[in-house]
Design a protein around this motif. Structure first.
Motif, PDB file in Angstrom:
ATOM      1  N   LEU A   1       0.811  -1.208   0.000  1.00 31.90           N
ATOM      2  CA  LEU A   1       0.000   0.000   0.000  1.00 31.90           C
ATOM      3  C   LEU A   1       0.844   1.258   0.000  1.00 31.90           C
ATOM      4  CD1 LEU A   1      -2.706  -1.004   2.630  1.00 31.90           C
ATOM      5  CD2 LEU A   1      -2.939  -0.979   0.129  1.00 31.90           C
ATOM      6  N   ASP A   2       0.348   2.266  -0.696  1.00 31.39           N
ATOM      7  CA  ASP A   2       0.935   3.598  -0.674  1.00 31.39           C
ATOM      8  C   ASP A   2       0.202   4.379   0.410  1.00 31.39           C
ATOM      9  OD1 ASP A   2       2.219   5.976  -1.278  1.00 31.39           O
ATOM     10  OD2 ASP A   2       0.946   6.404  -3.012  1.00 31.39           O
ATOM     11  N   LEU A   3       0.844   4.520   1.567  1.00 31.31           N
ATOM     12  CA  LEU A   3       0.212   5.192   2.698  1.00 31.31           C
ATOM     13  C   LEU A   3       0.631   6.659   2.729  1.00 31.31           C
ATOM     14  CD1 LEU A   3       0.685   2.452   5.450  1.00 31.31           C
ATOM     15  CD2 LEU A   3      -1.301   2.861   3.987  1.00 31.31           C
ATOM     16  N   PRO A   4      -0.337   7.566   2.788  1.00 31.19           N
ATOM     17  CA  PRO A   4       0.008   8.991   2.814  1.00 31.19           C
ATOM     18  C   PRO A   4       0.819   9.342   4.056  1.00 31.19           C
ATOM     19  CG  PRO A   4      -2.345   8.673   3.234  1.00 31.19           C
ATOM     20  CD  PRO A   4      -1.773   7.328   2.917  1.00 31.19           C
ATOM     21  N   ASP A   5       1.631  10.368   3.909  1.00 30.17           N
ATOM     22  CA  ASP A   5       2.469  10.821   5.016  1.00 30.17           C
ATOM     23  C   ASP A   5       2.352  12.339   5.098  1.00 30.17           C
ATOM     24  OD1 ASP A   5       4.309  10.969   7.024  1.00 30.17           O
ATOM     25  OD2 ASP A   5       6.043  10.483   5.777  1.00 30.17           O
ATOM     26  N   PRO A   6       1.765  12.874   6.142  1.00 31.88           N
ATOM     27  CA  PRO A   6       1.274  12.203   7.346  1.00 31.88           C
ATOM     28  C   PRO A   6       0.020  11.380   7.025  1.00 31.88           C
ATOM     29  CG  PRO A   6       0.682  14.519   7.408  1.00 31.88           C
ATOM     30  CD  PRO A   6       1.547  14.326   6.190  1.00 31.88           C
ATOM     31  N   PHE A   7      -0.210  10.378   7.857  1.00 27.94           N
ATOM     32  CA  PHE A   7      -1.309   9.463   7.577  1.00 27.94           C
ATOM     33  C   PHE A   7      -2.648  10.076   7.955  1.00 27.94           C
ATOM     34  CE2 PHE A   7      -4.282   6.041   8.353  1.00 27.94           C
ATOM     35  CZ  PHE A   7      -4.177   5.374   7.140  1.00 27.94           C
ATOM     36  N   ASP A   8      -3.608   9.875   7.076  1.00 27.62           N
ATOM     37  CA  ASP A   8      -4.988  10.276   7.301  1.00 27.62           C
ATOM     38  C   ASP A   8      -5.839   9.232   6.596  1.00 27.62           C
ATOM     39  OD1 ASP A   8      -7.511  11.694   6.077  1.00 27.62           O
ATOM     40  OD2 ASP A   8      -6.914  12.924   7.797  1.00 27.62           O
ATOM     41  N   ALA A   9      -6.764   8.597   7.311  1.00 29.30           N
ATOM     42  CA  ALA A   9      -7.571   7.517   6.750  1.00 29.30           C
ATOM     43  C   ALA A   9      -8.382   7.980   5.548  1.00 29.30           C
ATOM     44  CB  ALA A   9      -8.490   6.922   7.817  1.00 29.30           C
ATOM     45  N   GLU A  10      -8.939   9.172   5.603  1.00 23.76           N
ATOM     46  CA  GLU A  10      -9.741   9.666   4.485  1.00 23.76           C
ATOM     47  C   GLU A  10      -8.879   9.918   3.248  1.00 23.76           C
ATOM     48  OE1 GLU A  10     -12.552  12.748   5.471  1.00 23.76           O
ATOM     49  OE2 GLU A  10     -12.930  11.836   7.427  1.00 23.76           O
ATOM     50  N   VAL A  11      -7.689  10.449   3.443  1.00 26.44           N
ATOM     51  CA  VAL A  11      -6.769  10.652   2.326  1.00 26.44           C
ATOM     52  C   VAL A  11      -6.366   9.293   1.750  1.00 26.44           C
ATOM     53  CG1 VAL A  11      -4.464  11.507   1.682  1.00 26.44           C
ATOM     54  CG2 VAL A  11      -5.946  12.878   3.169  1.00 26.44           C
ATOM     55  N   PHE A  12      -6.074   8.334   2.622  1.00 29.51           N
ATOM     56  CA  PHE A  12      -5.715   6.987   2.179  1.00 29.51           C
ATOM     57  C   PHE A  12      -6.826   6.386   1.312  1.00 29.51           C
ATOM     58  CE2 PHE A  12      -6.348   2.424   3.086  1.00 29.51           C
ATOM     59  CZ  PHE A  12      -5.297   1.925   2.320  1.00 29.51           C
ATOM     60  N   ILE A  13      -8.063   6.541   1.734  1.00 31.13           N
ATOM     61  CA  ILE A  13      -9.190   5.996   0.972  1.00 31.13           C
ATOM     62  C   ILE A  13      -9.293   6.688  -0.387  1.00 31.13           C
ATOM     63  CG2 ILE A  13     -11.719   5.819   0.926  1.00 31.13           C
ATOM     64  CD1 ILE A  13     -11.485   5.256   4.013  1.00 31.13           C
ATOM     65  N   GLY A  14      -9.012   7.979  -0.438  1.00 34.63           N
ATOM     66  CA  GLY A  14      -8.972   8.683  -1.719  1.00 34.63           C
ATOM     67  C   GLY A  14      -7.888   8.143  -2.645  1.00 34.63           C
ATOM     68  N   VAL A  15      -6.707   7.858  -2.085  1.00 36.56           N
ATOM     69  CA  VAL A  15      -5.609   7.262  -2.863  1.00 36.56           C
ATOM     70  C   VAL A  15      -6.028   5.883  -3.361  1.00 36.56           C
ATOM     71  CG1 VAL A  15      -3.252   6.326  -2.704  1.00 36.56           C
ATOM     72  CG2 VAL A  15      -3.783   8.566  -1.697  1.00 36.56           C
ATOM     73  N   LEU A  16      -6.640   5.099  -2.487  1.00 36.96           N
ATOM     74  CA  LEU A  16      -7.109   3.761  -2.858  1.00 36.96           C
ATOM     75  C   LEU A  16      -8.105   3.841  -4.014  1.00 36.96           C
ATOM     76  CD1 LEU A  16      -7.303   0.701  -2.336  1.00 36.96           C
ATOM     77  CD2 LEU A  16      -9.004   1.223  -0.551  1.00 36.96           C
ATOM     78  N   ALA A  17      -9.024   4.779  -3.953  1.00 34.18           N
ATOM     79  CA  ALA A  17     -10.024   4.947  -5.014  1.00 34.18           C
ATOM     80  C   ALA A  17      -9.343   5.283  -6.343  1.00 34.18           C
ATOM     81  CB  ALA A  17     -11.022   6.038  -4.632  1.00 34.18           C
TER      82      ALA A  17
END
Length: 174
Positions: A21-37
């Motif tokens: 997974l490409d995890l955003p830094d700093p981590f934010d679950a909503e941003v991560f879900i946007g990246v996943l989409a």
């Protein structure tokens, strides 16, 4: 013995999923879900709702055009983040292709009465963590948080060392 093997296989599968997974830094679950989409090429909408004692705290609704994560927004930040990651893990693991459509559609109508029933292809409402999909989603969500925490700890130690070195050199320069 086969249970130990299946647990090891589950752990290995989940660990492999999270490592990719490409995890955003700093981590934010909503941003991560946007990246996943974006990576999947399929929208994932977030629909906050208030907690209800007769409903799960999160679920995934799959429609023809998008996936939707319904989540309790009236909880603390850590719990909300874990709910979002748990539901995103169901998407990551491909769990959205299964389910008892009648039961799940009924759950979607209760939580989201404004959503036309004919759009709902499947809904995954979870309340029992002993089911294999639940264990997998829970483990993926936990491993994501563990990976983020490990990254943050490493950064903190590196920053602390740099600050110590800066202070040490300041003494020699002064």
């Amino acid at each position: 013995m086969s249970n130990d093997r299946s647990q090891t296989e589950l752990w290995d599968r989940c660990q492999s999923t999270v490592e990719q997974l490409d995890l955003p830094d700093p981590f934010d679950a909503e941003v991560f879900i946007g990246v996943l989409a974006r990576e999947r090429g399929r929208p994932i909408g977030l629909l906050p709702t208030t907690a209800r004692p007769d409903a799960p705290c999160g679920l995934v609704i799959t429609t023809r055009n998008a996936d939707w994560i319904v989540y309790c927004s009236d909880t603390n930040g850590l719990h909300r983040q874990h709910i979002l990651l748990h539901e995103a893990a169901h998407i990551l693991c491909g769990h959205t292709e299964r389910g008892d459509d009648d039961m799940m559609a009924a759950a979607a109508r209760r939580l989201m009465p404004h959503l036309p029933a004919e759009l709902v292809r499947s809904v995954l409402g979870r309340t029992v963590y002993s089911e294999p999909d639940e264990r997998e989603a829970e483990l993926v969500a936990s491993l994501i948080l563990q990976r983020v925490a490990r990254r943050d700890r490493h950064r903190s130690r590196t920053t602390d060392r740099a600050s110590t070195l800066d202070a040490l050199f300041a003494v020699f320069e002064g």
